[in-house]
Motif scaffolding. Structure first.
Motif: not given
Length: 224
Positions: A69-70, A105-110, A123-124
């Protein structure tokens, strides 16, 4: 003349006396106790090794997921703020979503949070717009978020961020100050064409668990 008395030796084997039987029973009891203690020590050692191997495997999975994730964290200019957020509730990372080839490309919040000694990774769903991203970063988890329990028996997770030139810090004010400085540097003509540098370039995670005598620390690079 006195008659001669002849004694005949009795035939057959002689039996054990009571004292001999007691000694034999005592010896057997001592041997049994020693054998039980040895077997108990072996069993305890085997169980301790099994627990240790299980704990190491769980720690490895948790830290490996954090490292991924980092590494996939987006830059600060993509989020309009810090892609890394640390507070009393845990750690939040905005990262790229592993989408399908050919799609935008898309994003995700974890988020990593501890609840009743259990580390949970939230995870969103995939995020495709800036407004959705800001809502996901500000709001709590809902039914659309996935949740995966990673480790039990955890007392606390402490996260430090490396922010230049401050160094290791746990304060988000240091991160916001670095972002402001980086934004101001973009107004310099020589630096205007450069991308916005990351405010947080490293993470140091410390996990305290009930099975540990002291916390375990791991450090990760952000966006590398």
């Amino acid at each position: 003349m006195k008659p001669i008395v002849r004694y005949r030796r009795r035939g057959g084997s002689r039996g054990f006396t009571l004292l001999e039987l007691l000694v034999a029973v005592a010896i057997l009891a001592v041997v049994a106790v020693l054998a039980w203690r040895g077997l108990d020590a072996i069993t305890r050692g085997r169980d301790a090794i099994s627990r240790s191997m299980s704990d190491e495997r769980v720690f490895a999975e948790l830290f490996d997921q954090m490292r991924i994730d980092a590494r996939l964290a987006v830059s600060d200019d993509e989020t309009g703020g810090s892609a890394i957020t640390v507070d009393s509730s845990g750690l939040q990372i905005v990262r790229t979503y592993p989408g399908v080839e050919g799609q935008a490309p898309r994003l995700e919040v974890v988020r990593y949070q501890v609840a009743d000694g259990l580390v949970i990774r939230y995870a969103s769903p995939p995020i495709g717009s800036f407004s959705q991203l800001r809502r996901a970063m500000r709001n709590g988890e809902d039914g659309t978020w996935s949740s995966v329990p990673l480790m039990n028996g955890v007392k606390a997770i402490q996260v430090s961020m490396y922010v230049s030139p401050t160094g290791w810090t746990t304060q988000m004010d240091d991160v916001r100050s670095a972002i402001t400085t980086n934004d101001n540097n973009l107004t310099i003509p020589q630096l205007a064409a450069m991308p916005l540098p990351r405010a947080v370039t490293g993470l140091q995670v410390s996990i305290s668990a009930q099975t540990l005598k002291r916390p375990i620390n791991r450090a990760f690079l952000v966006g590398e």
